[in-house]
Structure formats: C-alpha cells, structure tokens
Scaffold this active site. Structure first.
Site, short mmCIF file in Angstrom:
data_model
loop_
_atom_site.label_atom_id
_atom_site.label_comp_id
_atom_site.label_asym_id
_atom_site.label_seq_id
_atom_site.Cartn_x
_atom_site.Cartn_y
_atom_site.Cartn_z
N ARG A 90 0.88 -1.17 0.00
CA ARG A 90 0.00 0.00 0.00
C ARG A 90 0.91 1.22 0.00
O ARG A 90 1.59 1.49 0.99
CB ARG A 90 -0.93 0.03 1.23
CG ARG A 90 -1.81 -1.19 1.44
CD ARG A 90 -2.91 -1.36 0.41
NE ARG A 90 -3.77 -0.22 0.24
CZ ARG A 90 -4.86 0.05 0.98
NH1 ARG A 90 -5.18 -0.73 1.99
NH2 ARG A 90 -5.64 1.09 0.71
N GLN A 184 -16.18 0.88 5.23
CA GLN A 184 -15.45 0.87 6.50
C GLN A 184 -16.17 1.69 7.57
O GLN A 184 -16.15 1.35 8.74
CB GLN A 184 -14.03 1.43 6.31
CG GLN A 184 -13.13 0.56 5.45
CD GLN A 184 -12.98 1.13 4.06
OE1 GLN A 184 -13.96 1.57 3.46
NE2 GLN A 184 -11.78 1.12 3.53
N ASP A 225 -4.13 9.53 6.23
CA ASP A 225 -3.14 8.53 5.89
C ASP A 225 -1.76 9.14 5.76
O ASP A 225 -0.76 8.51 6.08
CB ASP A 225 -3.52 7.83 4.58
CG ASP A 225 -4.64 6.83 4.81
OD1 ASP A 225 -4.33 5.65 5.05
OD2 ASP A 225 -5.81 7.23 4.80
N ASN A 235 -6.15 11.31 2.48
CA ASN A 235 -6.99 10.38 3.26
C ASN A 235 -7.94 9.66 2.31
O ASN A 235 -7.97 9.93 1.11
CB ASN A 235 -7.76 11.15 4.35
CG ASN A 235 -8.36 10.22 5.39
OD1 ASN A 235 -7.70 9.31 5.89
ND2 ASN A 235 -9.63 10.43 5.73
N LYS A 236 -8.72 8.76 2.88
CA LYS A 236 -9.68 7.97 2.12
C LYS A 236 -10.49 8.84 1.16
O LYS A 236 -10.94 9.93 1.53
CB LYS A 236 -10.61 7.24 3.10
CG LYS A 236 -11.79 6.53 2.46
CD LYS A 236 -11.36 5.36 1.61
CE LYS A 236 -12.58 4.67 0.99
NZ LYS A 236 -12.21 3.53 0.15
#
Length: 329
Positions: A90, A184, A225, A235-236
């Site tokens: 990742r 999530q 992140d 981020n997401k």
C-alpha cells in the site's frame, strides 16, 4: 474503558500472524492466518486489514521474516527484501515504511528473531502511545457536548479520541459516513463506536454535505493517511468533498495524524493508490461488461480547507507544520 476488538486485530503467534478479516466484520469474526511474509503482504493487498492494521501486520510480518531469515545465507539482505515487499503493498500511507524501519533499525544478526521481536514490540507500543497523545490533543479541541462528522475508519485514533473525551468529562456523538465501496464507516467505525457506547448515526456518503448544511455537527474529524509538510491532507477518497463542504458552512475540519511526513514536502511526493475499478462494480453488484469502474483509494485535501492538523505533539496550523519538528528534543 475496555478496548474494542478492532484495537487488537493483528496478533503474532507461533504459527504465523493472525489478522481479523475486516472485509466480513462485523457480520463474522474470522481470523486469517498468515504463515509467511508473502501471505501477510497478500492479505494487506487484499484488504483483509486496513487503516493502522497494515502497520501492525508489517511489524509482526518482519518477525516472521526474521524466523525465515535464520535459514538464509544472507539473513539481513533477506530481511530488507521482506521489508521492501511489505512497503510496496500500500503506497499512499507511510505506516508500512515506519513499521519496517522499527524492526530493521533494531535487528542484531547475532539474535535475529529476538531483536526483531523486540523492535516490533517497541513499534507496537510507540504507535499506541502516540495515538493516545493524538486522541487527547484532539479531544481538547472539541466542545464539551460535541457532535462530530467522521469519514472512513480512523482506527486507534478514534478509539483514543473517545477515551480522552470521556476522561475530560466530554460527551461525543458521531455521524459516520458509510464509506464506499468497502463500507469501512458502516462496518468498522459505526460498529466500534456502538461497541464503545457512543451515540452513533450512520449516513450515506452523499449525505455529508447536507448534514453540515443543516448544522447537525460541530466538527469534521478524520484521520489522515499522510499529511505533507505544506499541509495537504491525504486520506480515504471522499474526504476532500467533506472538507470543502465543511469549509463552505464554517465547520472546522480537524485532521488527525501522528506526524507530518518529512519525506513528503508537497502533495506531488505522495503516490496515490488506484485500486481495480472492478472493486467498485463488485461492491455494487454490477457485472455488465459495458460499465467501467474508477477507484482512486485516496484523495488530497489542500490546506485551505483544513482548519487544524492534530498530531501527537499538539495542534498545528496546516501552513506551519515545520513547527512539529522544531519541538524535537
């Protein structure tokens, strides 16, 4: 406060690394056993674990690598290759790099497994203690009775935020986006907040702006992140839209990260992971061959839409993140 199950979802055992499968949680609590470094790497790529989960998986995978390296002619080189494999799983979040470094920096060739285990344990405790500090600093910024909008799964950051708010006598309520396509927010965030006894409302991803416009929340709080040194929050996917809407309705946006990344001076220095478009289609149950899916896993929020970056050393203006490292002892 008892910790929820997701706060301890990656465990080292004699027969490998056991990872709680977040793809099926909470409907089922199934553990995936990974007997080798390669199996851990594949589990991370396959989204068996997400958020901080890959960090802990990488820590314990490096202990597996040390066990394997004992039988290799060049054990240190073997460990370095194992670390490179884990980091590559990742690319956007730099947790994996930190986990691998935590072990490699302490490895002693004369006690390969023992030193790797000590490094992994130290990395585990360091992450948890820094998350506690981050949670406390974030709680300090929230009103006594606060309604929070969050996106995706902030993992230990969120758990420690709730714990810190309770210690301070503050009551928090949350609106959680469902977070497509892996949900999530619905399966991890909402479930964990409910497990902690926190008032929780689940909303669709498309509802965030309307909730902000209606004044139903006081603060937008997400994990990050990665945060670049010039204040961009990675981020997401979906964070950017919420941040823009929060800015439009004068709702502060707090981005939680243990530390800004000195290896990422700007957003251009952060590789954005694109996952297979089929993951979007599969989640939607779409199988028509004429439809394509587009799935960047992360987006980048410019600093003008970020009110505060909260770290384990306190809160910083997104334009003044160099101050984080000026405070180093």
């Amino acid at each position: 406060m008892d910790l929820p199950i997701l706060a301890d979802s990656v465990r080292l055992a004699d027969d490998g690394v056991h990872i709680l499968d977040r793809r099926v949680f909470p409907a089922r609590r199934e553990w995936v056993r990974c007997a080798t470094v390669e199996e851990v790497a594949t589990a991370i790529e396959d989204m068996v674990t997400q958020s901080s989960g890959p960090y802990f998986a990488a820590l314990w995978a490096m202990v597996l690598a040390a066990r394997e390296a004992e039988h290799e002619p060049e054990p240190l080189a073997y460990l370095e290759r194992a670390g490179e494999r884990l980091i590559a799983t990742r690319r956007t979040n730099n947790h994996l790099r930190k986990a691998v470094h935590a072990v490699l920096s302490t490895v002693d060739e004369n006690d390969l497994v023992g030193s790797a285990l000590a490094g992994a344990r130290a990395g585990d405790e360091r992450y948890r203690s820094r998350s506690r500090a981050l949670g406390a600093f974030t709680a300090d910024l929230l009103p006594a009775n606060s309604s929070v909008l969050t996106h995706c799964w902030a993992d230990l950051y969120l758990v420690e935020l709730v714990a810190a708010a309770r210690r301070a006598g503050k009551t928090l309520a949350f609106h959680c986006t469902e977070t497509r396509p892996y949900l999530q927010g619905a399966r991890l965030t909402a479930e964990t907040l409910a497990e902690l006894g926190v008032e929780t409302t689940l909303i669709t991803d498309g509802t965030g702006a309307a909730v902000l416009a209606a004044g139903r929340v006081d603060t937008l709080v997400t994990a990050a992140d990665r945060v670049t040194m010039d204040g961009h929050v990675v981020n997401k996917i979906g964070t950017l839209g919420l941040a823009v809407a929060a800015h439009a309705y004068d709702v502060p946006f707090l981005a939680m990260v243990q530390a800004p990344d000195r290896l990422a001076p700007t957003a251009a220095d952060v590789p954005i992971e694109y996952r297979a478009g089929a993951e979007v289609l599969t989640a939607a149950g779409v199988v028509h061959p004429g439809i394509r899916g587009h799935y960047p896993a992360f987006d980048v929020t410019p600093p003008r839409f970020v009110t505060t970056v909260v770290t384990d050393r306190g809160a910083f203006d997104p334009h003044a993140l160099a101050g984080y490292y000026e405070e180093e002892p």
